[in-house]
Design an enzyme around this catalytic site. Structure first.
Site, short mmCIF file in Angstrom:
data_model
loop_
_atom_site.label_atom_id
_atom_site.label_comp_id
_atom_site.label_asym_id
_atom_site.label_seq_id
_atom_site.Cartn_x
_atom_site.Cartn_y
_atom_site.Cartn_z
N SER A 185 -39.58 -7.91 -1.14
CA SER A 185 -39.50 -6.46 -1.37
C SER A 185 -40.69 -5.69 -0.82
O SER A 185 -40.57 -4.50 -0.54
CB SER A 185 -39.36 -6.18 -2.87
OG SER A 185 -40.42 -6.78 -3.58
N HIS A 213 -32.87 -6.29 -1.64
CA HIS A 213 -33.16 -5.58 -0.38
C HIS A 213 -32.36 -6.15 0.79
O HIS A 213 -32.69 -5.89 1.96
CB HIS A 213 -34.65 -5.65 -0.06
CG HIS A 213 -35.48 -4.98 -1.10
ND1 HIS A 213 -35.74 -3.62 -1.08
CD2 HIS A 213 -36.05 -5.46 -2.23
CE1 HIS A 213 -36.47 -3.31 -2.14
NE2 HIS A 213 -36.66 -4.41 -2.85
N LYS A 244 -30.25 0.41 -4.71
CA LYS A 244 -30.75 0.59 -3.35
C LYS A 244 -29.58 1.00 -2.44
O LYS A 244 -29.16 2.14 -2.47
CB LYS A 244 -31.50 -0.67 -2.92
CG LYS A 244 -32.61 -0.97 -3.98
CD LYS A 244 -33.48 -2.10 -3.66
CE LYS A 244 -34.29 -2.59 -4.84
NZ LYS A 244 -35.08 -1.61 -5.57
C1 LIG Z 1 -36.42 -7.85 -5.12
C2 LIG Z 1 -36.04 -6.95 -6.25
N1 LIG Z 1 -35.31 -7.45 -7.25
C3 LIG Z 1 -34.94 -6.68 -8.29
C4 LIG Z 1 -35.29 -5.36 -8.36
C5 LIG Z 1 -34.91 -4.55 -9.56
O1 LIG Z 1 -33.80 -3.77 -9.30
P1 LIG Z 1 -33.46 -2.51 -10.22
O2 LIG Z 1 -34.10 -1.32 -9.60
O3 LIG Z 1 -31.97 -2.44 -10.19
O4 LIG Z 1 -33.98 -2.79 -11.59
C6 LIG Z 1 -36.03 -4.79 -7.33
C7 LIG Z 1 -36.40 -3.35 -7.40
O5 LIG Z 1 -37.34 -2.89 -6.90
C8 LIG Z 1 -36.42 -5.61 -6.26
O6 LIG Z 1 -37.17 -5.12 -5.26
#
Ligand SMILES: Cc1ncc(COP(=O)(O)O)c(C=O)c1O
Length: 397
Positions: A185, A213, A244
């Site tokens: 991320s 992502h 996203k």
């Molecule tokens: C790799 C990753 N997993 C999970 C999440 C969490 O997602 P959510 O915004 O739906 O809580 C994010 C959010 O930034 C992320 O970058």
């Protein structure tokens, strides 16, 4: 000692605010995707995860309005009890079909998905093995599992030799889950899935990939990491988010029907938390429709990110290499990050300043990210602002 003492002595954020360099929590007043209004001023957004620009798409908005008219604003209950709508089931079926898996289960956020899946699956005597640069939700899911007496091990970032060393040290009989971000991320780097799966299989471990992502960004028509590597049938579980590419809020896990059925009946994050709102589901469904009908949006997104990667590099910036929507521009020290962020902000460019512990020491960066709806004129303005800023702060090679 008073529990609140640490709060009273925490002044770092106030100091940065006083210096006028605070890059966080700036409210957006209007949002059309590539252009947002902040403090009454139009700015170009170069830090959002709204990768296909669908939060502003008329069909996505209309779907949300209609869902509110039909179902109201919230579900007022967990999926387990009174919080399941036909919309949740439809979204689960549609996603399973899109991803080519047996079954999908929705959660209320992506973060909650990681907590809910890991803590329900990895129990006493089992092992979770996580990449050191995985997202915080995976780390916290692992900590939760550890609280339930599971074992938590980490391996060096994207280093499959180290993964093998860790797996070797674990008793054969123990249940094992190897977890990795599909696209990391912060850096935008793609996991080395072929080697990860090979090593995991050798030691009888299951694999969970976080495609937050990746879905809508890489793979055939945006089908994510497993598709990118042509390994759809070899990843045991994939988790993702609607926050996203899907222009909404919520999370999901995708995999074999028996495993999803187990999670559905055993994950506290499903049983004790309200289900995603009608508008969230409907907008994610509408976004999925668009992704299926217009896969060229994914190509446009990657072309935009590639244009920026090359653009920054040609200007002399230290750019992280990747083929995803995330383009990290390394500026070094924390102070340089705050200064760069402020100057870009004043020049009408909204990016994210990432500092340690989110990044390694001396690797503070502007984490920029792109949308398929960015036009060349937006991208060139971002490059222009970076160029002037880079010259002023001596960031160019
Ligand atoms: C790799 C990753 N997993 C999970 C999440 C969490 O997602 P959510 O915004 O739906 O809580 C994010 C959010 O930034 C992320 O970058």
């Amino acid at each position: 000692m008073d529990l609140f003492e640490k709060c009273y002595s925490f002044t770092r954020a106030d100091e940065v605010k006083e210096a006028g360099l605070y890059p966080y929590f700036h409210p957006i007043e209007e949002n059309e995707g590539p252009v947002v209004v902040v403090e009454g001023k139009e700015m170009i957004m170069a830090g959002s995860n709204n990768y296909l620009g669908l939060t502003a798409h008329p069909l996505v908005k209309e779907a949300a309005f209609k869902a509110i008219e039909k179902y109201g604003t919230g579900c007022s209950g967990s999926r387990y009890l009174t919080g399941t709508l036909d919309l949740h089931i439809e979204l689960e079926h549609r996603l399973a079909k899109f991803l080519g898996v047996e079954s999908v289960l929705l959660f209320s956020t992506g973060y909650q998905t990681a907590l809910g899946v890991i803590s329900a699956l990895v129990l006493r005597g089992d092992y979770i093995i996580s990449d050191k640069e995985n997202h915080a939700c995976i780390m916290n899911g692992a900590m939760l599992a550890k609280g339930g007496f599971a074992e938590f091990k980490r391996y060096k970032h994207n280093d499959m030799e180290d993964l093998e060393n860790v797996l070797k040290s674990i008793p054969d009989k123990a249940g094992k889950l190897v977890v990795s971000d599909g696209v990391f991320s912060v850096s935008g780097e793609i996991v080395n899935l072929p080697d990860l799966v090979k090593v995991a299989k050798k030691y009888g471990a299951r694999v969970l990939i976080d495609d937050a992502h990746s879905t809508g960004v890489i793979g055939v028509g945006g089908r994510g990491t497993a598709s990118h590597w042509n390994m759809t049938s070899e990843v045991d579980l994939t988790m993702g988010t609607f926050s996203k590419t899907f222009a909404s809020l919520g999370g999901f896990v995708a995999g074999p029907e028996r495993v999803i059925n187990f999670l559905k009946h055993n994950s506290p994050a499903i049983i004790f938390s309200a289900s995603p709102t009608p508008a969230s589901c409907a907008s994610a469904l509408a976004a999925l429709d668009i992704l299926e009908k217009e896969p060229e949006l994914v190509d446009k997104l990657i072309a935009n990110a590639d244009y920026m990667r090359k653009g920054f590099s040609d200007l002399g910036f230290n750019v992280l290499d990747s083929r995803t929507a995330i383009v990290g521009v390394v500026v070094g020290q924390v102070e340089a990050a705050f200064m760069t962020w402020r100057k870009l902000f004043d020049r009408g460019i909204f990016v994210n300043a990432f500092i340690p512990p989110g990044v390694p020491p001396n690797m503070s960066m502007m984490r920029t990210s792109y949308m398929s709806s960015h036009q060349k004129i937006h991208l060139d303005k971002i490059l222009d602002a970076f160029l002037v800023t880079g010259k002023e702060l001596g960031l160019l090679k």
